[in-house]
Scaffold this motif. Structure first.
Motif, PDB file in Angstrom:
ATOM      1  N   ARG A 170      -1.098   7.470   8.669  1.00  9.49           N
ATOM      2  CA  ARG A 170      -0.729   8.503   7.710  1.00  9.49           C
ATOM      3  C   ARG A 170       0.801   8.639   7.677  1.00  9.49           C
ATOM      4  O   ARG A 170       1.441   8.759   8.712  1.00  9.49           O
ATOM      5  CB  ARG A 170      -1.378   9.830   8.078  1.00  9.49           C
ATOM      6  N   ALA A 180       1.754   4.822   0.521  1.00  5.25           N
ATOM      7  CA  ALA A 180       1.194   5.886   1.348  1.00  5.25           C
ATOM      8  C   ALA A 180       1.567   7.268   0.839  1.00  5.25           C
ATOM      9  O   ALA A 180       0.816   8.224   1.029  1.00  5.25           O
ATOM     10  CB  ALA A 180       1.660   5.729   2.794  1.00  5.25           C
ATOM     11  N   SER A 181       2.730   7.391   0.196  1.00  7.39           N
ATOM     12  CA  SER A 181       3.178   8.703  -0.261  1.00  7.39           C
ATOM     13  C   SER A 181       4.259   8.518  -1.315  1.00  7.39           C
ATOM     14  O   SER A 181       5.001   7.531  -1.294  1.00  7.39           O
ATOM     15  CB  SER A 181       3.719   9.523   0.915  1.00  7.39           C
ATOM     16  N   TRP A 211       5.559  10.266  10.019  1.00  6.81           N
ATOM     17  CA  TRP A 211       4.547   9.253  10.302  1.00  6.81           C
ATOM     18  C   TRP A 211       3.706   9.691  11.489  1.00  6.81           C
ATOM     19  O   TRP A 211       4.150  10.423  12.376  1.00  6.81           O
ATOM     20  CB  TRP A 211       5.188   7.898  10.594  1.00  6.81           C
ATOM     21  N   GLN A 220      -3.291   1.213   9.448  1.00 10.70           N
ATOM     22  CA  GLN A 220      -3.769   2.332   8.641  1.00 10.70           C
ATOM     23  C   GLN A 220      -3.250   3.633   9.269  1.00 10.70           C
ATOM     24  O   GLN A 220      -3.908   4.249  10.101  1.00 10.70           O
ATOM     25  CB  GLN A 220      -5.299   2.324   8.579  1.00 10.70           C
ATOM     26  N   ARG A 244       0.851  -1.183   0.000  1.00 16.15           N
ATOM     27  CA  ARG A 244       0.000   0.000   0.000  1.00 16.15           C
ATOM     28  C   ARG A 244       0.890   1.237   0.000  1.00 16.15           C
ATOM     29  O   ARG A 244       1.586   1.511   0.978  1.00 16.15           O
ATOM     30  CB  ARG A 244      -0.931  -0.004   1.217  1.00 16.15           C
TER      31      ARG A 244
END
Length: 224
Positions: free
Chosen positions: A80, A58-59, A184, A78, A56
């Motif tokens: 950020r 994230a950025s 994070w 989950q 996944r």
């Protein structure tokens, strides 16, 4: 928390395959781009396609044909996260500082005016950190960049100034002339591993500092 930092080089662009794009990127495939933007697109998307299946992302950040991404395992938390990558090159530090830095950061930059190389490095530390927070926390660019960053001067202890909530941050200097930031959400520092994209080699890098902070109560530096 285990996260992967992915690295792509300009040579990675030759491995770009439109059939391997993520759905959200497939919807953007026909957008017009200049030659440099197209190179960045191809290199970064070749990197994403090479990540372990199910990762996944994230950025993602790219600069001058290189790309940096941060990805989580399919069953990871989950959270950020945000990354930013910039190539260090001469800039009008004072003018840009007035645009994106608070008064304390501008003073710290001015204190390094007699040492242009150190001043430029410090500026890119601040810039990449702020950009990573903008991405991770959904802040407004450029209006919110002064809200986040580093308090204190270049000669003293640096204190993280994060967005609302608990956050961590890591700054990396990659050879020969790259600055990168990873941020994070949460108190636990991630366990990092590197992934080289097609035809890319992860460059030598060193940590410039790792911080943990919480807003609005304040922040403290945890690693020199």
């Amino acid at each position: 928390m285990d996260v992967v930092l992915g690295w792509a080089a300009p040579e990675s662009a030759a491995h770009y395959d439109p059939a391997s794009l993520r759905p959200e990127d497939s919807a953007r495939i026909d957008q017009p781009r200049g030659a440099r933007a197209e190179r960045d697109w191809r290199a970064s998307r070749a990197l994403l396609a090479s990540l372990p299946r199910g990762s996944r992302v994230a950025s993602l950040s790219h600069s001058q044909g290189h790309a940096l991404c941060v990805a989580l395992a399919p069953d990871g938390p989950q959270l950020r996260l945000g990354v930013d990558l910039e190539r260090i090159r001469p800039r009008d530090v004072a003018a840009l500082g007035r645009w994106v830095c608070n008064a304390g950061e501008q003073q710290a930059l001015a204190a390094l005016s007699a040492e242009p190389a150190r001043q430029l490095d410090y500026f890119y530390m601040l810039w990449t950190l702020k950009e990573a927070f903008v991405k991770a926390a959904g802040l407004d660019f450029p209006m919110d960049m002064q809200r986040v960053g580093l308090d204190g001067g270049p000669q003293g202890a640096l204190i993280l100034r994060p967005p609302m909530g608990a956050w961590g941050a890591l700054l990396l200097r990659l050879e020969p002339d790259w600055m990168a930031a990873l941020v994070w959400e949460g108190a636990a520092a991630p366990r990092l591993s590197w992934h080289a994209g097609p035809a890319a080699v992860v460059p030598p890098c060193r940590s410039l500092g790792q911080w943990q902070g919480e807003a609005p109560a304040g922040a403290r530096k945890i690693v020199e």
